[in-house]
Design a protein around this motif. Sequence first.
Motif, PDB file in Angstrom:
ATOM      1  N   MET A   1      20.634  37.923  54.160  1.00  0.00           N
ATOM      2  CA  MET A   1      20.744  38.627  52.637  1.00  0.00           C
ATOM      3  C   MET A   1      22.210  39.140  52.627  1.00  0.00           C
ATOM      4  SD  MET A   1      19.077  38.987  50.137  1.00  0.00           S
ATOM      5  CE  MET A   1      19.130  40.224  48.715  1.00  0.00           C
ATOM      6  N   ALA A   2      22.618  39.683  53.476  1.00  0.00           N
ATOM      7  CA  ALA A   2      23.806  40.411  53.641  1.00  0.00           C
ATOM      8  C   ALA A   2      25.007  39.405  53.531  1.00  0.00           C
ATOM      9  CB  ALA A   2      24.142  41.371  54.863  1.00  0.00           C
ATOM     10  N   GLY A   3      24.609  38.266  54.138  1.00  0.00           N
ATOM     11  CA  GLY A   3      25.761  37.174  54.042  1.00  0.00           C
ATOM     12  C   GLY A   3      25.866  36.711  52.512  1.00  0.00           C
ATOM     13  N   ILE A   4      24.764  36.425  51.746  1.00  0.00           N
ATOM     14  CA  ILE A   4      24.876  35.965  50.669  1.00  0.00           C
ATOM     15  C   ILE A   4      25.690  37.175  49.667  1.00  0.00           C
ATOM     16  CG2 ILE A   4      23.476  35.410  48.557  1.00  0.00           C
ATOM     17  CD1 ILE A   4      21.407  34.297  50.476  1.00  0.00           C
ATOM     18  N   VAL A   5      25.292  38.277  49.815  1.00  0.00           N
ATOM     19  CA  VAL A   5      25.737  39.394  48.858  1.00  0.00           C
ATOM     20  C   VAL A   5      27.454  39.280  49.320  1.00  0.00           C
ATOM     21  CG1 VAL A   5      26.090  41.951  48.470  1.00  0.00           C
ATOM     22  CG2 VAL A   5      23.834  40.819  48.818  1.00  0.00           C
ATOM     23  N   LEU A   6      27.632  39.223  50.494  1.00  0.00           N
ATOM     24  CA  LEU A   6      29.371  39.094  50.874  1.00  0.00           C
ATOM     25  C   LEU A   6      29.938  38.019  50.292  1.00  0.00           C
ATOM     26  CD1 LEU A   6      31.363  40.740  52.413  1.00  0.00           C
ATOM     27  CD2 LEU A   6      30.808  39.439  54.395  1.00  0.00           C
ATOM     28  N   ALA A   7      29.243  36.968  50.291  1.00  0.00           N
ATOM     29  CA  ALA A   7      29.883  35.487  49.794  1.00  0.00           C
ATOM     30  C   ALA A   7      29.853  35.704  48.076  1.00  0.00           C
ATOM     31  CB  ALA A   7      28.994  34.402  49.967  1.00  0.00           C
ATOM     32  N   VAL A   8      28.861  36.100  47.537  1.00  0.00           N
ATOM     33  CA  VAL A   8      29.029  36.572  46.048  1.00  0.00           C
ATOM     34  C   VAL A   8      30.228  37.395  45.509  1.00  0.00           C
ATOM     35  CG1 VAL A   8      27.667  37.632  44.108  1.00  0.00           C
ATOM     36  CG2 VAL A   8      26.742  36.036  45.602  1.00  0.00           C
ATOM     37  N   LEU A   9      30.273  38.564  46.424  1.00  0.00           N
ATOM     38  CA  LEU A   9      31.462  39.297  46.167  1.00  0.00           C
ATOM     39  C   LEU A   9      32.849  38.839  46.525  1.00  0.00           C
ATOM     40  CD1 LEU A   9      30.044  43.090  47.915  1.00  0.00           C
ATOM     41  CD2 LEU A   9      30.592  42.502  45.364  1.00  0.00           C
ATOM     42  N   ARG A  10      32.860  37.886  47.349  1.00  0.00           N
ATOM     43  CA  ARG A  10      34.178  37.271  47.845  1.00  0.00           C
ATOM     44  C   ARG A  10      34.492  36.410  46.650  1.00  0.00           C
ATOM     45  NH1 ARG A  10      33.431  35.633  54.008  1.00  0.00           N
ATOM     46  NH2 ARG A  10      33.996  37.769  54.905  1.00  0.00           N
ATOM     47  N   TYR A  11      33.385  35.361  46.176  1.00  0.00           N
ATOM     48  CA  TYR A  11      33.799  34.537  44.979  1.00  0.00           C
ATOM     49  C   TYR A  11      34.214  35.163  43.636  1.00  0.00           C
ATOM     50  CZ  TYR A  11      32.644  30.512  48.050  1.00  0.00           C
ATOM     51  OH  TYR A  11      32.862  29.782  48.841  1.00  0.00           O
ATOM     52  N   SER A  12      33.374  36.519  43.539  1.00  0.00           N
ATOM     53  CA  SER A  12      33.621  37.278  42.317  1.00  0.00           C
ATOM     54  C   SER A  12      35.124  37.819  42.118  1.00  0.00           C
ATOM     55  CB  SER A  12      32.794  38.343  42.304  1.00  0.00           C
ATOM     56  OG  SER A  12      31.305  38.080  42.176  1.00  0.00           O
ATOM     57  N   PHE A  13      35.433  38.180  43.276  1.00  0.00           N
ATOM     58  CA  PHE A  13      36.800  38.720  43.467  1.00  0.00           C
ATOM     59  C   PHE A  13      37.763  37.374  43.322  1.00  0.00           C
ATOM     60  CE2 PHE A  13      40.580  39.759  46.102  1.00  0.00           C
ATOM     61  CZ  PHE A  13      41.058  40.867  45.550  1.00  0.00           C
ATOM     62  N   LEU A  14      37.634  36.468  43.781  1.00  0.00           N
ATOM     63  CA  LEU A  14      38.313  35.363  43.596  1.00  0.00           C
ATOM     64  C   LEU A  14      38.492  34.826  42.396  1.00  0.00           C
ATOM     65  CD1 LEU A  14      40.303  32.979  45.073  1.00  0.00           C
ATOM     66  CD2 LEU A  14      38.124  31.894  45.409  1.00  0.00           C
ATOM     67  N   PHE A  15      37.544  34.859  41.534  1.00  0.00           N
ATOM     68  CA  PHE A  15      37.153  34.681  40.178  1.00  0.00           C
ATOM     69  C   PHE A  15      38.004  35.509  39.289  1.00  0.00           C
ATOM     70  CE2 PHE A  15      35.178  35.175  36.039  1.00  0.00           C
ATOM     71  CZ  PHE A  15      35.410  33.953  35.311  1.00  0.00           C
ATOM     72  N   LEU A  16      37.799  36.870  39.505  1.00  0.00           N
ATOM     73  CA  LEU A  16      38.655  37.843  38.988  1.00  0.00           C
ATOM     74  C   LEU A  16      40.149  37.878  39.126  1.00  0.00           C
ATOM     75  CD1 LEU A  16      36.536  40.873  39.198  1.00  0.00           C
ATOM     76  CD2 LEU A  16      36.730  39.334  37.177  1.00  0.00           C
ATOM     77  N   LEU A  17      40.625  37.376  40.292  1.00  0.00           N
ATOM     78  CA  LEU A  17      41.933  37.322  40.697  1.00  0.00           C
ATOM     79  C   LEU A  17      42.419  36.028  39.766  1.00  0.00           C
ATOM     80  CD1 LEU A  17      44.368  38.354  42.311  1.00  0.00           C
ATOM     81  CD2 LEU A  17      43.632  36.717  44.326  1.00  0.00           C
ATOM     82  N   LEU A  18      41.855  35.056  39.860  1.00  0.00           N
ATOM     83  CA  LEU A  18      42.351  33.856  39.119  1.00  0.00           C
ATOM     84  C   LEU A  18      42.386  33.992  37.666  1.00  0.00           C
ATOM     85  CD1 LEU A  18      40.540  30.823  41.002  1.00  0.00           C
ATOM     86  CD2 LEU A  18      42.918  31.398  41.021  1.00  0.00           C
ATOM     87  N   LEU A  19      41.375  34.896  36.964  1.00  0.00           N
ATOM     88  CA  LEU A  19      41.330  35.253  35.619  1.00  0.00           C
ATOM     89  C   LEU A  19      42.639  35.966  35.393  1.00  0.00           C
ATOM     90  CD1 LEU A  19      39.751  34.957  32.898  1.00  0.00           C
ATOM     91  CD2 LEU A  19      38.559  37.245  33.822  1.00  0.00           C
ATOM     92  N   PHE A  20      42.888  37.056  36.192  1.00  0.00           N
ATOM     93  CA  PHE A  20      44.109  37.884  36.082  1.00  0.00           C
ATOM     94  C   PHE A  20      45.271  37.025  35.970  1.00  0.00           C
ATOM     95  CE2 PHE A  20      47.612  40.106  38.106  1.00  0.00           C
ATOM     96  CZ  PHE A  20      47.634  41.183  37.169  1.00  0.00           C
ATOM     97  N   LEU A  21      45.583  35.919  37.268  1.00  0.00           N
ATOM     98  CA  LEU A  21      46.680  35.231  37.036  1.00  0.00           C
ATOM     99  C   LEU A  21      46.980  34.219  35.926  1.00  0.00           C
ATOM    100  CD1 LEU A  21      46.812  34.414  40.693  1.00  0.00           C
ATOM    101  CD2 LEU A  21      48.412  36.054  39.444  1.00  0.00           C
ATOM    102  N   PHE A  22      45.898  33.763  35.344  1.00  0.00           N
ATOM    103  CA  PHE A  22      45.948  33.071  34.118  1.00  0.00           C
ATOM    104  C   PHE A  22      46.216  33.697  33.006  1.00  0.00           C
ATOM    105  CE2 PHE A  22      43.700  31.287  30.467  1.00  0.00           C
ATOM    106  CZ  PHE A  22      44.340  30.157  30.243  1.00  0.00           C
ATOM    107  N   SER A  23      45.713  34.974  32.758  1.00  0.00           N
ATOM    108  CA  SER A  23      45.928  35.687  31.495  1.00  0.00           C
ATOM    109  C   SER A  23      47.486  36.173  31.905  1.00  0.00           C
ATOM    110  CB  SER A  23      45.094  36.911  31.434  1.00  0.00           C
ATOM    111  OG  SER A  23      45.280  37.899  32.665  1.00  0.00           O
ATOM    112  N   LEU A  24      48.099  36.364  33.069  1.00  0.00           N
ATOM    113  CA  LEU A  24      49.483  36.814  33.163  1.00  0.00           C
ATOM    114  C   LEU A  24      50.412  35.650  32.906  1.00  0.00           C
ATOM    115  CD1 LEU A  24      51.377  38.971  34.232  1.00  0.00           C
ATOM    116  CD2 LEU A  24      51.007  37.863  36.381  1.00  0.00           C
ATOM    117  N   VAL A  25      49.914  34.485  33.376  1.00  0.00           N
ATOM    118  CA  VAL A  25      51.093  33.185  32.871  1.00  0.00           C
ATOM    119  C   VAL A  25      50.783  33.014  31.390  1.00  0.00           C
ATOM    120  CG1 VAL A  25      51.133  30.616  33.153  1.00  0.00           C
ATOM    121  CG2 VAL A  25      50.519  32.262  35.259  1.00  0.00           C
TER     122      VAL A  25
END
Length: 166
Positions: A1-25
């Motif tokens: 269960m903890a592994g799934i939560v950690l994976a969701v958090l990692r992908y959410s962080f990656l998504f937010l990072l890409l969204l930030f870079l896209f809006s910056l460009v």
Amino acid sequence: MAGIVLAVLRYSFLFLLLLFLFSLVKWMIGDLKKLPADRQEIEPPAKSPEDKDPDSRGAGVSLTVLESSIAELQPGDTFAVNKEIFIGRSEENDIPTVDSFASTRHARIYLKEGQYWLEDLNSTNGTFLNGVQISKPTVLANADMIRVGGITFQFVRWGYEMGSDI
């Protein structure tokens, strides 16, 4: 269960990072697209007390042709510069030229607060000051070289003058 939560958090962080870079460009590209419009909206120089009295400033200021690719302007030709002078292909300019590399209304030189300024008027091939293309109004100093198309002028002003600001 903890592994799934950690994976969701990692992908959410990656998504937010890409969204930030896209809006910056996107923001940077939008600013670059606005750049030519900003250059067109340069305000004309404000009238200063020196500008009202033509005898108080500008004595001995001229443009001398150093090199020319056209027969109408020969090296040594000199043009007096008062408060404002326009250079370009149109006959309405103070210095008309038939140079095919000059725009209809290519550049202007004007007096503002006791200093002469060179401004490119959104010409196709640009205006060069001492070999460097200018993109904003720039202060002129004695002996500066101004190139408009295939014509090179020397700005001549006697007396103290601040250096060029490119």
